[in-house]
Design a protein around this motif. Structure first.
Motif, PDB file in Angstrom:
ATOM      1  N   ILE A 154      -2.327   5.615  18.825  1.00  0.00           N
ATOM      2  CA  ILE A 154      -3.764   5.445  18.630  1.00  0.00           C
ATOM      3  C   ILE A 154      -4.477   6.796  18.577  1.00  0.00           C
ATOM      4  CG2 ILE A 154      -5.880   4.551  19.673  1.00  0.00           C
ATOM      5  CD1 ILE A 154      -4.083   2.425  18.336  1.00  0.00           C
ATOM      6  N   ASN A 155      -4.081   7.725  19.437  1.00  0.00           N
ATOM      7  CA  ASN A 155      -4.717   9.059  19.447  1.00  0.00           C
ATOM      8  C   ASN A 155      -4.500   9.779  18.130  1.00  0.00           C
ATOM      9  OD1 ASN A 155      -5.702   8.751  22.047  1.00  0.00           O
ATOM     10  ND2 ASN A 155      -3.916   9.721  23.005  1.00  0.00           N
ATOM     11  N   PHE A 156      -3.341   9.558  17.505  1.00  0.00           N
ATOM     12  CA  PHE A 156      -3.017  10.273  16.279  1.00  0.00           C
ATOM     13  C   PHE A 156      -3.602   9.586  15.045  1.00  0.00           C
ATOM     14  CE2 PHE A 156      -0.392  11.813  12.785  1.00  0.00           C
ATOM     15  CZ  PHE A 156      -0.310  13.176  13.068  1.00  0.00           C
ATOM     16  N   TYR A 157      -3.515   8.222  14.998  1.00  0.00           N
ATOM     17  CA  TYR A 157      -3.910   7.503  13.788  1.00  0.00           C
ATOM     18  C   TYR A 157      -5.251   6.786  13.907  1.00  0.00           C
ATOM     19  CZ  TYR A 157       0.870   8.299  12.182  1.00  0.00           C
ATOM     20  OH  TYR A 157       2.050   8.883  11.784  1.00  0.00           O
ATOM     21  N   GLY A 158      -5.780   6.697  15.108  1.00  0.00           N
ATOM     22  CA  GLY A 158      -7.040   6.008  15.298  1.00  0.00           C
ATOM     23  C   GLY A 158      -6.830   4.522  15.600  1.00  0.00           C
ATOM     24  N   VAL A 159      -7.888   3.873  16.074  1.00  0.00           N
ATOM     25  CA  VAL A 159      -7.810   2.471  16.454  1.00  0.00           C
ATOM     26  C   VAL A 159      -8.571   1.609  15.447  1.00  0.00           C
ATOM     27  CG1 VAL A 159      -9.802   2.706  18.013  1.00  0.00           C
ATOM     28  CG2 VAL A 159      -8.221   0.790  18.294  1.00  0.00           C
ATOM     29  N   PRO A 160      -7.967   0.554  14.915  1.00  0.00           N
ATOM     30  CA  PRO A 160      -8.690  -0.321  13.976  1.00  0.00           C
ATOM     31  C   PRO A 160      -9.753  -1.134  14.716  1.00  0.00           C
ATOM     32  CG  PRO A 160      -6.527  -1.229  14.450  1.00  0.00           C
ATOM     33  CD  PRO A 160      -6.564   0.131  15.091  1.00  0.00           C
ATOM     34  N   SER A 161     -10.888  -1.307  14.073  1.00  0.00           N
ATOM     35  CA  SER A 161     -11.970  -2.094  14.681  1.00  0.00           C
ATOM     36  C   SER A 161     -12.078  -3.480  14.059  1.00  0.00           C
ATOM     37  CB  SER A 161     -13.308  -1.360  14.518  1.00  0.00           C
ATOM     38  OG  SER A 161     -13.579  -1.121  13.142  1.00  0.00           O
ATOM     39  N   HIS A 162     -11.357  -3.701  12.938  1.00  0.00           N
ATOM     40  CA  HIS A 162     -11.368  -4.991  12.248  1.00  0.00           C
ATOM     41  C   HIS A 162      -9.954  -5.253  11.734  1.00  0.00           C
ATOM     42  CE1 HIS A 162     -12.204  -7.990   9.083  1.00  0.00           C
ATOM     43  NE2 HIS A 162     -13.282  -8.286   9.803  1.00  0.00           N
ATOM     44  N   PRO A 163      -9.504  -6.516  11.740  1.00  0.00           N
ATOM     45  CA  PRO A 163      -8.139  -6.809  11.284  1.00  0.00           C
ATOM     46  C   PRO A 163      -7.809  -6.263   9.898  1.00  0.00           C
ATOM     47  CG  PRO A 163      -9.059  -8.727  12.352  1.00  0.00           C
ATOM     48  CD  PRO A 163     -10.172  -7.732  12.262  1.00  0.00           C
ATOM     49  N   SER A 164      -8.802  -6.226   9.012  1.00  0.00           N
ATOM     50  CA  SER A 164      -8.535  -5.731   7.658  1.00  0.00           C
ATOM     51  C   SER A 164      -8.061  -4.289   7.660  1.00  0.00           C
ATOM     52  CB  SER A 164      -9.784  -5.878   6.786  1.00  0.00           C
ATOM     53  OG  SER A 164     -10.859  -5.109   7.315  1.00  0.00           O
ATOM     54  N   GLU A 165      -8.415  -3.526   8.687  1.00  0.00           N
ATOM     55  CA  GLU A 165      -8.018  -2.121   8.765  1.00  0.00           C
ATOM     56  C   GLU A 165      -6.535  -1.947   9.097  1.00  0.00           C
ATOM     57  OE1 GLU A 165     -10.630   0.048  11.357  1.00  0.00           O
ATOM     58  OE2 GLU A 165     -12.424  -0.915  10.521  1.00  0.00           O
ATOM     59  N   LEU A 166      -5.868  -3.032   9.519  1.00  0.00           N
ATOM     60  CA  LEU A 166      -4.432  -2.951   9.796  1.00  0.00           C
ATOM     61  C   LEU A 166      -3.644  -2.639   8.530  1.00  0.00           C
ATOM     62  CD1 LEU A 166      -3.994  -6.021  12.185  1.00  0.00           C
ATOM     63  CD2 LEU A 166      -3.804  -3.601  12.820  1.00  0.00           C
ATOM     64  N   ALA A 167      -4.197  -2.975   7.364  1.00  0.00           N
ATOM     65  CA  ALA A 167      -3.506  -2.700   6.101  1.00  0.00           C
ATOM     66  C   ALA A 167      -3.285  -1.207   5.893  1.00  0.00           C
ATOM     67  CB  ALA A 167      -4.292  -3.284   4.928  1.00  0.00           C
ATOM     68  N   GLY A 168      -4.081  -0.378   6.559  1.00  0.00           N
ATOM     69  CA  GLY A 168      -3.926   1.060   6.439  1.00  0.00           C
ATOM     70  C   GLY A 168      -3.101   1.679   7.538  1.00  0.00           C
ATOM     71  N   HIS A 169      -2.499   0.849   8.386  1.00  0.00           N
ATOM     72  CA  HIS A 169      -1.687   1.341   9.505  1.00  0.00           C
ATOM     73  C   HIS A 169      -0.223   0.977   9.298  1.00  0.00           C
ATOM     74  CE1 HIS A 169      -4.575   2.805  12.583  1.00  0.00           C
ATOM     75  NE2 HIS A 169      -5.433   2.076  11.889  1.00  0.00           N
ATOM     76  N   SER A 170       0.624   1.674  10.042  1.00  0.00           N
ATOM     77  CA  SER A 170       2.032   1.289  10.105  1.00  0.00           C
ATOM     78  C   SER A 170       2.151   0.152  11.117  1.00  0.00           C
ATOM     79  CB  SER A 170       2.890   2.475  10.548  1.00  0.00           C
ATOM     80  OG  SER A 170       4.224   2.062  10.757  1.00  0.00           O
TER      81      SER A 170
END
Length: 296
Positions: free
Chosen positions: A168-184
């Motif tokens: 989370i510190n490196f990639y940030g925390v998603p605030s909405h489920p749709s933002e998971l598409a930009g995460h591993s």
């Protein structure tokens, strides 16, 4: 009379006195005599014989079905050994792979309590379907247990979306489920995929396709990958409880509820005619008693 009825049923099923004699362990002439005695006792001719063939007539067909039914009921006397004294025998259980760790954790104590019971697990990647007549007990996660089976509640399966503080510190925390598409994201994936996650809150429902460099159909493997900072995972809450309390994981999207596959009520399912099995009864009671304290 019962031996004659048994011989008659075997003759009908095998289609010959010779084949029936091999199955019964007596001579073909002995089988023929037994059928003749049964015919005399019933004052009916059941089989039309020739030098090469035999044919069951209409009366014989009716008698055959009664013989089979009587033999089926008489065979149940052997089930009494499972209901009297120490429970014994083999129990086959079909369960979702996600419950592998919990069931393996519970079984040693059960086997110590009941030394004459053997247990075989069949783990699959899905819902613990009833695989065949050879399966005595199935565990299925669903909101609607199938009709025609005895269904006993085990526990409710909830999921937690989580990641390590380092990720989370490196990639940030998603605030909405749709933002998971930009995460591993680390999916619990089997042959059917498992990479579409669904979430809901009081205002909306969201489906998101997740992706990542690692996935597995094994809960422990996904948990270890998450602890090694490989991404965000959606795991059964019971599997993450310890790591969350120790700070090794943190909850992601705490205001959203995962409502996708493999969540809901976990049920113990078995066929109604299995309720008399003493070995199955003690296992069902044991699982219901202990799952409340363990979860999956």
């Amino acid at each position: 009379m019962l031996p004659y009825m048994a011989a008659f049923a075997v003759v009908v099923e095998t289609g010959s006195f010779i084949d029936a004699s091999e199955k019964l362990g007596v001579s073909a002439s002995a089988v023929s005599r037994q059928i003749s005695k049964l015919e005399r006792m019933l004052s009916l001719r059941l089989i039309e014989r020739s030098t090469r063939h035999l044919k069951v007539n209409a009366d014989g067909v009716k008698v055959y079905y009664h013989c089979k039914e009587l033999l089926r009921f008489s065979s149940r006397v052997f089930d009494l050994k499972d209901e009297l004294g120490q429970p014994q025998g083999l129990i086959k259980i079909a369960a979702p792979k996600m419950m592998n760790g919990t069931l393996n954790q519970l079984m040693p104590e059960f086997l110590r309590r009941f030394p004459e019971i053997n247990v075989q697990f069949i783990f699959d990647g899905g819902q613990g379907e009833f695989i065949s007549d050879g399966v005595d007990l199935s565990i299925k996660i669903t909101d609607s247990p199938p009709l025609g089976l005895v269904a006993r509640k085990l526990f409710n399966v909830d999921f937690t979306v989580c990641a390590t503080p380092e990720y989370i510190n490196f990639y940030g925390v998603p605030s909405h489920p749709s933002e998971l598409a930009g995460h591993s994201c680390i999916a619990i994936a089997d042959k059917s995929g498992g990479k579409q996650w669904e979430f809901a809150n009081e205002y909306e429902k969201v489906e998101v396709m997740v992706s990542g460099r690692y996935c597995s159909n094994d809960i422990e493997a996904v948990l270890k990958a998450t602890l090694n900072n490989l991404g965000i995972a959606c795991l059964p809450s019971a599997a993450t409880e310890s790591d969350l309390s120790m700070g090794r994981l943190i909850t992601v999207l705490p205001n959203w509820k995962y409502v996708g596959s493999s969540q809901g009520m976990a049920w113990l399912l078995y066929k109604p005619n299995k309720h008399g099995s003493q070995r199955l009864k003690v296992l069902v009671d044991y699982l219901i008693e202990n799952f409340y304290g363990v979860g999956c």
